[in-house]
Design a protein around this motif. Structure first.
Motif, PDB file in Angstrom:
ATOM      1  N   ASN A 129       0.827  -1.190   0.000  1.00 59.04           N
ATOM      2  CA  ASN A 129       0.000   0.000   0.000  1.00 59.04           C
ATOM      3  C   ASN A 129       0.877   1.261   0.000  1.00 59.04           C
ATOM      4  OD1 ASN A 129      -2.561   1.502   0.390  1.00 59.04           O
ATOM      5  ND2 ASN A 129      -1.697   1.957   2.407  1.00 59.04           N
ATOM      6  N   PHE A 140      -6.100   2.422  -7.935  1.00 58.44           N
ATOM      7  CA  PHE A 140      -5.979   1.630  -6.720  1.00 58.44           C
ATOM      8  C   PHE A 140      -6.332   0.183  -7.044  1.00 58.44           C
ATOM      9  CE2 PHE A 140     -10.367   3.151  -6.746  1.00 58.44           C
ATOM     10  CZ  PHE A 140     -11.095   1.995  -6.469  1.00 58.44           C
ATOM     11  N   ALA A 160      -7.356  -6.690   1.219  1.00 54.07           N
ATOM     12  CA  ALA A 160      -7.368  -5.248   1.022  1.00 54.07           C
ATOM     13  C   ALA A 160      -8.542  -4.891   0.112  1.00 54.07           C
ATOM     14  CB  ALA A 160      -6.046  -4.772   0.420  1.00 54.07           C
ATOM     15  N   LEU A 185      -5.680  -1.091  -1.773  1.00 51.50           N
ATOM     16  CA  LEU A 185      -4.303  -0.609  -1.812  1.00 51.50           C
ATOM     17  C   LEU A 185      -4.202   0.656  -2.664  1.00 51.50           C
ATOM     18  CD1 LEU A 185      -2.546  -4.036  -2.500  1.00 51.50           C
ATOM     19  CD2 LEU A 185      -2.906  -2.934  -0.278  1.00 51.50           C
ATOM     20  N   TYR A 193      -3.687  -4.261   8.007  1.00 50.76           N
ATOM     21  CA  TYR A 193      -4.517  -5.319   7.424  1.00 50.76           C
ATOM     22  C   TYR A 193      -4.492  -6.547   8.334  1.00 50.76           C
ATOM     23  CZ  TYR A 193      -4.335  -2.262   3.406  1.00 50.76           C
ATOM     24  OH  TYR A 193      -4.447  -1.165   2.587  1.00 50.76           O
TER      25      TYR A 193
END
Length: 276
Positions: A129, A140, A160, A185, A193
């Motif tokens: 990330n 993303f 994620a 991310l 996470y």
């Protein structure tokens, strides 16, 4: 009375129509070339070989969006970690163009590189990330990263923003994982996470997938996940191999009613070898 005027007007109209037609064809050819390039880019970034380990069975399927001009950034990956355990990832980049396909390659490469430093799933996603944020992209990605110990039958998973995985056991039980997960991310810095631990029992299966398999205009997400859960349960009870289940799941993706990419990764485990 002269008839030259109307004839000239007709010729001019035909000339303009011909020019517009040629321009439309050129634009369509350019778009087609971009799609073909993105599909080739996608396929070139997916792993050619899957890792081999005792007790472990892996199967993958991937169907790019051939219809229309949408090309997404779905991916799967499986590789051997430094300690002999197996790293597994699956994900989906926001967007449907060649930039999404290229960004997918960056995410996948980043996951692999960081997993060689620390294979703890939550840490891998947190560092990936931060890496993506440092690249300054507007895109993303959602992702699931797992660390599998085939000998012990233990899966450690972090998500994620991605779809939950589906599990099934040889005694007829199946379900959708209910782990907490974190945000996608590449959006917010300093994210953590949570890691969830699963036991993969003999004859059991875990299914990782992207939303192109289970969601679209003709299928709600909950219904799609329920279908995957039923198929996985049947496959585990019947002793089907993971390749047959992966093929059935990617075939079902044709019925969701859209042309999004679709990726499936199925994990299965044999019984432990008898001790001498």
């Amino acid at each position: 009375m002269s008839r030259t005027g109307p004839t000239d007007d007709g010729d001019e109209l035909l000339t303009r129509l011909g020019a517009l037609t040629a321009q439309a064809r050129a634009q369509a050819e350019m778009q087609r070339s971009r799609v073909e390039l993105a599909i080739a880019l996608q396929r070139g970034m997916l792993p050619r070989d899957l890792p081999v380990a005792r007790r472990l069975h892996l199967a993958v399927r991937y169907a790019p969006a051939y219809q229309g001009l949408n090309v997404g950034g779905d991916w799967y990956d499986a590789f051997t970690l430094g300690d002999g355990r197996i790293g597994l990832s699956i994900g989906d980049v926001q967007g449907h163009n060649i930039e999404a396909a290229a960004f997918m390659g960056q995410v996948r490469a980043g996951l692999r590189a960081l997993a060689s430093v620390t294979s703890e799933p939550g840490e891998v996603l947190a560092r990936t990330n931060e890496l993506l944020l440092s690249l300054g992209s507007d895109l993303f990605a959602t992702c699931t990263f797992m660390r599998l110990d085939p000998c012990a039958g233990v899966l450690e998973s972090a998500r994620a923003g991605h779809l939950p995985c589906v599990w099934a056991t040889a005694d007829g039980k199946s379900g959708v994982a209910e782990d907490e997960g974190g945000p996608p991310l590449g959006i917010l810095a300093g994210m953590s996470y949570p890691v969830t631990r699963y036991e993969l029992t003999t004859g059991g299966m875990f299914v990782l997938l992207t939303d192109g398999v289970v969601e679209g205009p003709c299928l709600r997400l909950e219904e799609g996940l329920d279908q995957v859960m039923r198929l996985a349960g049947i496959a585990a009870v019947a002793g089907m191999d993971v390749d047959a289940l992966a093929a059935a799941l990617i075939k079902g993706a044709e019925r969701v009613g859209h042309d999004d990419d679709a990726a499936v990764l199925v994990v299965g485990l044999d019984a432990p070898e008898p001790q001498p």
